[in-house]
Design a protein around this motif. Structure first.
Motif, PDB file in Angstrom:
ATOM      1  N   SER A  37       5.771  75.797 -81.216  1.00  0.00           N
ATOM      2  CA  SER A  37       5.781  77.227 -80.890  1.00  0.00           C
ATOM      3  C   SER A  37       7.203  77.752 -80.724  1.00  0.00           C
ATOM      4  O   SER A  37       7.484  78.904 -81.018  1.00  0.00           O
ATOM      5  N   THR A  38       8.112  76.931 -80.254  1.00  0.00           N
ATOM      6  CA  THR A  38       9.491  77.347 -80.054  1.00  0.00           C
ATOM      7  C   THR A  38      10.198  77.569 -81.383  1.00  0.00           C
ATOM      8  O   THR A  38      11.039  78.448 -81.497  1.00  0.00           O
ATOM      9  N   ALA A  41       9.178  81.146 -82.614  1.00  0.00           N
ATOM     10  CA  ALA A  41       9.154  82.227 -81.624  1.00  0.00           C
ATOM     11  C   ALA A  41      10.364  83.149 -81.760  1.00  0.00           C
ATOM     12  O   ALA A  41      11.477  82.695 -81.945  1.00  0.00           O
ATOM     13  N   THR A  43      10.110  86.158 -79.556  1.00  0.00           N
ATOM     14  CA  THR A  43      10.034  86.881 -78.284  1.00  0.00           C
ATOM     15  C   THR A  43      10.059  85.900 -77.130  1.00  0.00           C
ATOM     16  O   THR A  43       9.281  84.946 -77.090  1.00  0.00           O
ATOM     17  N   PHE A  90      10.784  91.033 -71.188  1.00  0.00           N
ATOM     18  CA  PHE A  90      10.493  90.520 -72.524  1.00  0.00           C
ATOM     19  C   PHE A  90      11.597  90.975 -73.468  1.00  0.00           C
ATOM     20  O   PHE A  90      11.979  92.137 -73.453  1.00  0.00           O
ATOM     21  N   ASN A  92      12.668  90.603 -77.645  1.00  0.00           N
ATOM     22  CA  ASN A  92      12.385  90.104 -78.990  1.00  0.00           C
ATOM     23  C   ASN A  92      13.692  90.019 -79.757  1.00  0.00           C
ATOM     24  O   ASN A  92      14.472  90.974 -79.805  1.00  0.00           O
ATOM     25  N   ALA A 125       7.316  83.814 -75.018  1.00  0.00           N
ATOM     26  CA  ALA A 125       6.299  84.785 -74.594  1.00  0.00           C
ATOM     27  C   ALA A 125       5.010  84.593 -75.386  1.00  0.00           C
ATOM     28  O   ALA A 125       5.014  84.035 -76.489  1.00  0.00           O
ATOM     29  N   ASN A 126       3.904  85.073 -74.828  1.00  0.00           N
ATOM     30  CA  ASN A 126       2.612  84.980 -75.521  1.00  0.00           C
ATOM     31  C   ASN A 126       2.548  85.916 -76.723  1.00  0.00           C
ATOM     32  O   ASN A 126       2.012  85.548 -77.755  1.00  0.00           O
ATOM     33  N   VAL A 127       3.062  87.139 -76.565  1.00  0.00           N
ATOM     34  CA  VAL A 127       3.059  88.115 -77.653  1.00  0.00           C
ATOM     35  C   VAL A 127       4.351  87.938 -78.442  1.00  0.00           C
ATOM     36  O   VAL A 127       5.438  87.961 -77.864  1.00  0.00           O
ATOM     37  N   GLN A 128       4.253  87.768 -79.742  1.00  0.00           N
ATOM     38  CA  GLN A 128       5.422  87.498 -80.590  1.00  0.00           C
ATOM     39  C   GLN A 128       5.628  88.598 -81.621  1.00  0.00           C
ATOM     40  O   GLN A 128       4.671  89.073 -82.224  1.00  0.00           O
ATOM     41  N   ASN A 133       4.792  93.700 -79.887  1.00  0.00           N
ATOM     42  CA  ASN A 133       5.326  94.059 -78.570  1.00  0.00           C
ATOM     43  C   ASN A 133       5.368  95.560 -78.367  1.00  0.00           C
ATOM     44  O   ASN A 133       5.038  96.054 -77.281  1.00  0.00           O
ATOM     45  N   ARG A 136       1.865  96.678 -77.676  1.00  0.00           N
ATOM     46  CA  ARG A 136       1.347  96.240 -76.375  1.00  0.00           C
ATOM     47  C   ARG A 136       1.988  96.971 -75.217  1.00  0.00           C
ATOM     48  O   ARG A 136       1.338  97.307 -74.235  1.00  0.00           O
TER      49      ARG A 136
END
Length: 137
Positions: A37-38, A41, A43, A90, A92, A125-128, A133, A136
């Motif tokens: 995931s990193t 990512a 965000t 957050f 991005n 973050a969960n939202v990418q 973003n 959201r």
């Protein structure tokens, strides 16, 4: 009130030259991602930010290490019942390699202009992505 900043991306190709150099293997080789995931990512969530930090303070803290071309979204949620933020933000980044370098380079460093002397805690973050973003927040 929600604090939201959309920072326009300009034509600069080197938003964070030392981190870009690391991502390209020019300073000790590429940084290995912690997990899958990193590696993708863009965000990140910054936890433990000083409670008086506004989005402008967050942008200023980021720009001490990079140019505004490195990121395109900053959101600092505010507690509606007080005059403080909620303790996280957050951000991005325009590229996953830059986000990875931020995670490696800034993790554990101290927040500028914070009298409490606390380290940055940065996570994926969960939202990418920029559009998700913006939708959201």
């Amino acid at each position: 009130r929600l604090a939201l900043a959309y920072v326009a991306v300009t034509a600069s190709r080197r938003p964070w030259s030392s981190l870009t150099a690391m991502a390209m293997g020019q300073r000790g080789g590429p940084v290995s991602p912690v997990d899958d995931s990193t590696s993708r990512a863009t965000t990140l969530i910054f936890r433990g930010i000083p409670r008086k930090y506004t989005k402008d303070n967050m942008i200023w803290a980021l720009m001490r290490r990079m140019t505004s071309q490195a990121f395109d979204f900053v959101h600092v949620p505010w507690d509606r019942r007080s005059t403080h933020n909620m303790g996280f933000a957050f951000v991005n980044f325009v590229d996953a390699a830059i986000a990875r370098m931020v995670l490696v380079e800034m993790q554990g460093t101290l927040w500028p202009q914070d009298p409490r002397i606390r380290p940055m805690r940065i996570m994926v973050a969960n939202v990418q992505g920029l559009i998700p973003n913006i939708l959201r927040y």
